[in-house]
Design a protein around this motif. Sequence first.
Motif, mmCIF file in Angstrom:
data_model
loop_
_atom_site.group_PDB
_atom_site.id
_atom_site.type_symbol
_atom_site.label_atom_id
_atom_site.label_comp_id
_atom_site.label_asym_id
_atom_site.label_seq_id
_atom_site.Cartn_x
_atom_site.Cartn_y
_atom_site.Cartn_z
ATOM 1 N N LYS A 1 -4.399 -6.176 -5.157
ATOM 2 C CA LYS A 1 -3.677 -5.582 -4.023
ATOM 3 C C LYS A 1 -4.136 -4.156 -3.723
ATOM 4 O O LYS A 1 -3.986 -3.665 -2.599
ATOM 5 C CB LYS A 1 -2.168 -5.591 -4.301
ATOM 6 N N TYR A 2 -4.685 -3.475 -4.731
ATOM 7 C CA TYR A 2 -5.150 -2.097 -4.539
ATOM 8 C C TYR A 2 -6.217 -1.994 -3.459
ATOM 9 O O TYR A 2 -6.418 -0.929 -2.861
ATOM 10 C CB TYR A 2 -5.693 -1.534 -5.855
ATOM 11 N N ILE B 1 -6.132 -3.060 -0.530
ATOM 12 C CA ILE B 1 -5.503 -2.746 0.756
ATOM 13 C C ILE B 1 -5.525 -1.247 0.995
ATOM 14 O O ILE B 1 -5.619 -0.789 2.129
ATOM 15 C CB ILE B 1 -4.054 -3.295 0.791
ATOM 16 N N PHE B 2 -5.491 -0.477 -0.090
ATOM 17 C CA PHE B 2 -5.550 0.991 0.006
ATOM 18 C C PHE B 2 -6.967 1.509 -0.190
ATOM 19 O O PHE B 2 -7.476 2.285 0.626
ATOM 20 C CB PHE B 2 -4.623 1.606 -1.039
ATOM 21 N N SER B 3 -7.627 1.080 -1.238
ATOM 22 C CA SER B 3 -8.930 1.649 -1.603
ATOM 23 C C SER B 3 -10.004 1.418 -0.544
ATOM 24 O O SER B 3 -10.874 2.274 -0.339
ATOM 25 C CB SER B 3 -9.400 1.067 -2.940
ATOM 26 N N GLY C 1 -9.861 1.675 2.483
ATOM 27 C CA GLY C 1 -9.779 2.643 3.570
ATOM 28 C C GLY C 1 -10.584 3.897 3.352
ATOM 29 O O GLY C 1 -10.661 4.753 4.249
ATOM 30 N N LEU D 1 -1.934 7.962 5.764
ATOM 31 C CA LEU D 1 -1.904 6.943 4.709
ATOM 32 C C LEU D 1 -1.108 5.705 5.126
ATOM 33 O O LEU D 1 -1.496 4.574 4.814
ATOM 34 C CB LEU D 1 -1.317 7.533 3.425
ATOM 35 N N SER D 2 -0.015 5.913 5.854
ATOM 36 C CA SER D 2 0.782 4.767 6.321
ATOM 37 C C SER D 2 -0.018 3.924 7.303
ATOM 38 O O SER D 2 0.045 2.688 7.272
ATOM 39 C CB SER D 2 2.078 5.252 6.974
ATOM 40 N N ILE E 1 -2.592 1.802 5.442
ATOM 41 C CA ILE E 1 -1.994 0.636 4.796
ATOM 42 C C ILE E 1 -1.528 -0.399 5.821
ATOM 43 O O ILE E 1 -1.793 -1.607 5.670
ATOM 44 C CB ILE E 1 -0.826 1.079 3.893
ATOM 45 N N ASN F 1 -4.445 -2.337 7.335
ATOM 46 C CA ASN F 1 -4.984 -3.371 6.442
ATOM 47 C C ASN F 1 -3.989 -4.502 6.198
ATOM 48 O O ASN F 1 -4.391 -5.649 5.991
ATOM 49 C CB ASN F 1 -5.431 -2.743 5.125
ATOM 50 N N LEU F 2 -2.697 -4.185 6.233
ATOM 51 C CA LEU F 2 -1.698 -5.252 6.089
ATOM 52 C C LEU F 2 -1.727 -6.198 7.289
ATOM 53 O O LEU F 2 -1.598 -7.416 7.135
ATOM 54 C CB LEU F 2 -0.298 -4.654 5.926
#
Length: 215
Positions: free
Chosen positions: A44-45, A47-49, A51, A88-89, A92, A95-96
């Motif tokens: 799941k990381y 979705i953040f990394s 970016g 940051l929002s 996320i 990508n969500l």
Amino acid sequence: MGDLSLITIIIIAVNILVSFKGFKDRAFFEKYKFNVGDINRGAKYQIFSSGFLHVDTSHLFVNMLTLYFFANVVIYDLGSFGFVVVYLSSLILGNLLSYYFHKNESSYTAVGASGAVMGILYSAILLRPDMMLGLFFIIPIPAYVFGIGYLLYTIYGMKRRLGNIGHDAHFGGAVGGYALTLVLAPWILQLHLLMVILLAIPIVILFVLQKMGKI
């Protein structure tokens, strides 16, 4: 525009450092890119990394240049903390949304700060809807017209799967910037209510098309 704030410099530096690490280290790139198959298996990381990774220097440059142009507009009205929250929002949420549309495509992959940067761009448009943007860097158009037009184009790109572009991440990032800015700066509803409504139209269109199974 103008002088870069410390927080903008930090975000750009992190993007550069992570991206160049990915350019040189294929294993690192593969581990941290957005990969639906990996995410479904628990990574799941990503979705953040993902970016903070980019395909190449041109991809990185365009995203960081766009961030440079609009970061100060957001920081001026929302402060550094608000800017980071929106950035940051939007990353996320972008990508969500991409995962939502591609969750059954195990081979789908993506990288880039575009979702986060689109969030900052649309935050700036809400805060300064009357500022002028250069279409193709030449034709001046009001920011809100660009915002509406680009989201409509993004919906078309999602439907047609145009190019090697994460249109859904762009759209999700823009929606993130739109929503978070309204939460952090509710006074926009009083000053720019018409623009808020106009910018919401493409979001409603996407929702309707998705419910109808047309996208």
